[in-house]
Design a protein around this motif. Sequence first.
Motif, PDB file in Angstrom:
ATOM      1  N   SER B  55       0.691  -1.163   0.081  1.00 57.32           N
ATOM      2  CA  SER B  55      -0.141   0.019  -0.188  1.00 57.32           C
ATOM      3  C   SER B  55       0.844   1.232  -0.098  1.00 57.32           C
ATOM      4  O   SER B  55       0.656   2.331  -0.799  1.00 57.32           O
ATOM      5  N   LEU B  56       1.866   0.980   0.860  1.00 59.90           N
ATOM      6  CA  LEU B  56       2.932   2.305   1.124  1.00 59.90           C
ATOM      7  C   LEU B  56       3.502   2.614  -0.616  1.00 59.90           C
ATOM      8  O   LEU B  56       3.636   3.585  -0.854  1.00 59.90           O
ATOM      9  N   LEU B  57       3.954   1.264  -1.118  1.00 57.04           N
ATOM     10  CA  LEU B  57       4.489   1.463  -2.247  1.00 57.04           C
ATOM     11  C   LEU B  57       3.877   2.167  -3.428  1.00 57.04           C
ATOM     12  O   LEU B  57       4.187   2.658  -4.542  1.00 57.04           O
ATOM     13  N   LEU B  58       2.421   1.922  -3.132  1.00 54.46           N
ATOM     14  CA  LEU B  58       1.671   2.417  -4.027  1.00 54.46           C
ATOM     15  C   LEU B  58       1.214   3.906  -4.020  1.00 54.46           C
ATOM     16  O   LEU B  58       1.242   4.842  -4.884  1.00 54.46           O
ATOM     17  N   ALA B  59       1.140   4.110  -2.648  1.00 53.21           N
ATOM     18  CA  ALA B  59       0.149   5.445  -2.309  1.00 53.21           C
ATOM     19  C   ALA B  59       1.631   6.587  -2.283  1.00 53.21           C
ATOM     20  O   ALA B  59       1.296   7.856  -2.739  1.00 53.21           O
ATOM     21  N   LEU B  60       2.796   6.138  -1.812  1.00 54.51           N
ATOM     22  CA  LEU B  60       3.612   7.148  -1.955  1.00 54.51           C
ATOM     23  C   LEU B  60       4.142   7.786  -3.105  1.00 54.51           C
ATOM     24  O   LEU B  60       4.270   8.950  -3.352  1.00 54.51           O
ATOM     25  N   PRO B  61       4.601   6.816  -4.101  1.00 55.34           N
ATOM     26  CA  PRO B  61       5.058   7.434  -5.480  1.00 55.34           C
ATOM     27  C   PRO B  61       3.705   8.000  -6.207  1.00 55.34           C
ATOM     28  O   PRO B  61       4.113   9.199  -6.662  1.00 55.34           O
ATOM     29  N   ALA B  62       2.560   7.351  -5.842  1.00 53.84           N
ATOM     30  CA  ALA B  62       1.534   8.381  -6.639  1.00 53.84           C
ATOM     31  C   ALA B  62       1.253   9.616  -5.983  1.00 53.84           C
ATOM     32  O   ALA B  62       1.052  10.625  -6.740  1.00 53.84           O
ATOM     33  N   TYR B 105     -10.839   4.957 -13.441  1.00 53.21           N
ATOM     34  CA  TYR B 105      -9.481   5.131 -13.657  1.00 53.21           C
ATOM     35  C   TYR B 105      -9.081   3.951 -13.675  1.00 53.21           C
ATOM     36  O   TYR B 105      -7.936   3.418 -14.432  1.00 53.21           O
ATOM     37  N   GLY B 106      -9.479   2.779 -12.663  1.00 56.45           N
ATOM     38  CA  GLY B 106      -8.970   1.272 -12.665  1.00 56.45           C
ATOM     39  C   GLY B 106      -9.268   1.026 -14.061  1.00 56.45           C
ATOM     40  O   GLY B 106      -8.434   0.149 -14.408  1.00 56.45           O
ATOM     41  N   VAL B 107     -10.348   0.974 -14.689  1.00 58.66           N
ATOM     42  CA  VAL B 107     -10.681   0.321 -16.034  1.00 58.66           C
ATOM     43  C   VAL B 107      -9.706   1.054 -16.933  1.00 58.66           C
ATOM     44  O   VAL B 107      -9.095  -0.074 -17.753  1.00 58.66           O
ATOM     45  N   PHE B 108      -9.310   2.329 -17.046  1.00 58.74           N
ATOM     46  CA  PHE B 108      -8.432   2.735 -17.807  1.00 58.74           C
ATOM     47  C   PHE B 108      -7.122   2.274 -17.946  1.00 58.74           C
ATOM     48  O   PHE B 108      -6.600   1.795 -18.961  1.00 58.74           O
ATOM     49  N   ALA B 109      -6.380   2.325 -16.405  1.00 50.18           N
ATOM     50  CA  ALA B 109      -5.138   1.730 -16.406  1.00 50.18           C
ATOM     51  C   ALA B 109      -5.214   0.227 -16.787  1.00 50.18           C
ATOM     52  O   ALA B 109      -4.244  -0.083 -17.505  1.00 50.18           O
ATOM     53  N   ALA B 129      -2.961   4.690 -11.747  1.00 46.12           N
ATOM     54  CA  ALA B 129      -4.274   4.907 -11.487  1.00 46.12           C
ATOM     55  C   ALA B 129      -4.626   5.885 -10.517  1.00 46.12           C
ATOM     56  O   ALA B 129      -5.228   6.798 -10.277  1.00 46.12           O
ATOM     57  N   LEU B 130      -3.829   5.552  -9.243  1.00 46.67           N
ATOM     58  CA  LEU B 130      -3.726   6.353  -8.137  1.00 46.67           C
ATOM     59  C   LEU B 130      -3.438   7.842  -8.322  1.00 46.67           C
ATOM     60  O   LEU B 130      -3.879   8.843  -7.769  1.00 46.67           O
ATOM     61  N   THR B 131      -2.417   7.997  -9.113  1.00 47.67           N
ATOM     62  CA  THR B 131      -1.995   9.242  -9.590  1.00 47.67           C
ATOM     63  C   THR B 131      -3.060  10.196 -10.508  1.00 47.67           C
ATOM     64  O   THR B 131      -3.279  11.318  -9.788  1.00 47.67           O
ATOM     65  N   SER B 197      -9.877   1.367  -7.582  1.00 47.89           N
ATOM     66  CA  SER B 197      -8.907   1.666  -8.637  1.00 47.89           C
ATOM     67  C   SER B 197      -7.722   0.774  -8.877  1.00 47.89           C
ATOM     68  O   SER B 197      -7.221   0.174  -9.720  1.00 47.89           O
ATOM     69  N   ILE B 198      -7.197   0.184  -7.513  1.00 48.74           N
ATOM     70  CA  ILE B 198      -6.198  -0.507  -7.587  1.00 48.74           C
ATOM     71  C   ILE B 198      -6.486  -2.098  -7.680  1.00 48.74           C
ATOM     72  O   ILE B 198      -5.884  -2.820  -7.853  1.00 48.74           O
ATOM     73  N   LEU B 199      -7.965  -2.285  -7.127  1.00 48.39           N
ATOM     74  CA  LEU B 199      -8.362  -3.610  -7.317  1.00 48.39           C
ATOM     75  C   LEU B 199      -8.113  -4.317  -8.697  1.00 48.39           C
ATOM     76  O   LEU B 199      -7.887  -5.509  -8.811  1.00 48.39           O
ATOM     77  N   LEU B 200      -8.295  -3.491  -9.773  1.00 44.22           N
ATOM     78  CA  LEU B 200      -8.303  -4.061 -11.089  1.00 44.22           C
ATOM     79  C   LEU B 200      -6.727  -3.908 -11.531  1.00 44.22           C
ATOM     80  O   LEU B 200      -6.647  -4.597 -12.542  1.00 44.22           O
TER      81      LEU B 200
END
Lengths: 352, 269
Positions: B55-62, B105-109, B129-131, B197-200
């Motif tokens: 979660s941190l690796l996703l949310a921090l860079p985003a 956004y999830g679908v887009f990514a 997606a998170l960004t 968004s990250i589920l997908l």
Amino acid sequence: MHINKASAVVKKKSFLSALLILILSILSLFVLKDIALALILLFVAVALIAVNFLIISRRLFDVLGTRFMLIVVLFVLALFFLLIIVLLNGSGILLEHQSIGDLLFSSAWKPFSNHFGLFAVIIDTLIVTAISMVIAVPISLLTAVYITEYAPTRLRNMIRPFIDVLAGVPSVVFGLCALLVFIPVVRDYIAPFFGVVTSSGFCLFTASLILSIMVFPIIISLCVESFSSIPLALKEASLSVGATKWETVKKVIFRASGPGVLSAIFLGFGRAFGETIAVSMVIGNQELIPRTLFGSGQTLASLIANNYTEVASIPLLASALIFVALILFVVVLIFNICGFLVLRRASKRWKY
Amino acid sequence: MLASLAIVIGSLILIVSVIVLNGASSLSLEMLTQTSEGSFYLGSGGGFLNAIVGSLLLALPATAFAFIISVCIAMYLQKEFIPSRFSSFIRICLDIMWGIPSIVYGVFALTIMIALGLHGGSVLFGIFALTLLEIPIITRSVDESIKVVPHGLKESAYSLGSTRFETSLHVVRRQAMPGIVAGILLGFGRGIGDAASILLTVGDSNYFPTSVLDQTAALPTIILNLAGMPEKTVQNKAYAVAFVLLLIVLSISILTRYFTKKSSKYIIK
């Protein structure tokens, strides 16, 4: 003189950070063995050093900075339009296979025989969103009025953080709570009260309940904002001609902040309409129109969340899900434009 | 009115207390320090450290990317840089982006990912997606605080001979600091808690991700997985994870209040 010193400091700082990133890049190459990451970091470091040498004049710095910001703005706009193009392009495949009328007005969702009808899902979405708004709007409005007009200052300062916290709670946490608390309550008390004994609790009504709680903080905080921006003189004028406090609220505050309240409701509607996870946890996930509110259903957003795993095995399903995402997008777009127009008209009419 | 206030506050207290009571009792130190070795979902030991890291690796860079992009956009929306017609167009686009459900956004990514031939999921597209999700949130917050920067302040900076970019970088930035801080923390809180968004896009994994193309677990997605399990003991673990997530989000909310107060000390009104 001073400026030269300042730019020297900036240079030193950015040079040090470039060195740091360079070290990180080398580390990621040898320790993590990740070439892609190392390359990205290397690129950033080189760019920083290059910029460092390029800054010879403040004028150039200004031009480069402005250009960079312009590029970022254009990049985001490009991403936004790419999103639209990808959604349109992706749903095009399905539209060749099935007509748009058939998609929107047939209610048989059979991905395994390549037939996708969204009518039931759309109706369910509308029902769930409408009920949640019916619950949420009056409660939020009254709370907002209480916070701005009636609550003593100390209580007001205590409530505001609560609302902020409620706004920040992740949707999956709402869903989990609904699973534990609302489902048994709806199954054992509310559904039998309305004469439905067979309800499992996984139903449209539970979804509406949890959605209305999720929408509270949005509507409340926006309404509080627009209520408290009404000039005090307006309220005092109303009170001075003998109106009671409630009359003032009804006739002056609601009217003067009408546009703000409307846009708050629009935003809340958008949130309820697109909410995915909490809904998919409690709605029961069946693509049909239930006979009562206490039957299982499916909304557009939860449909995507529940079906995406089978995208690889059914080629047309991917396209169908993109089409659903396109519907969500278009509705949000229409709502934004409507909100914009209504707001403009309303702020002309309700001028003070 | 009091009744409606009681409903709002009561629902918050209900949610927090349900999660805290159930979560704290089923949380153990073992869960926080071990990765889920596959048996975590089956009722035996293991923990969810990999999901916390994921979660941190996703949310921090985003948040970092979204922060850079948003500050650039918000600064550029000042009327020194751009005519008001374009800036209102960009604002409308951002409002629409704000309203787009995160699943879109999830679908887009996911679509881009499939088009590039990647299956299952990767950290990179989760970040993407998170960004996208966080850009409008942070931009709005920064933009609101830049709008109220007194014009006289900027003019005095210009009159001393500083360029537009220097004024933005040194004067406006400092004035807008509370908005920037609040925006970053709001965006981070939204990003770390968003499941749709990250589920997908990120898939699932029982180990730490080692490259940006790896799949990873994240807190919201494993809550979703755990809650869907049939056994009661496994379901209870979902509350433990939700408790950790809620703790993170609540501490972000407290941090926001603290830092906005702290950074608004230097503001010239």
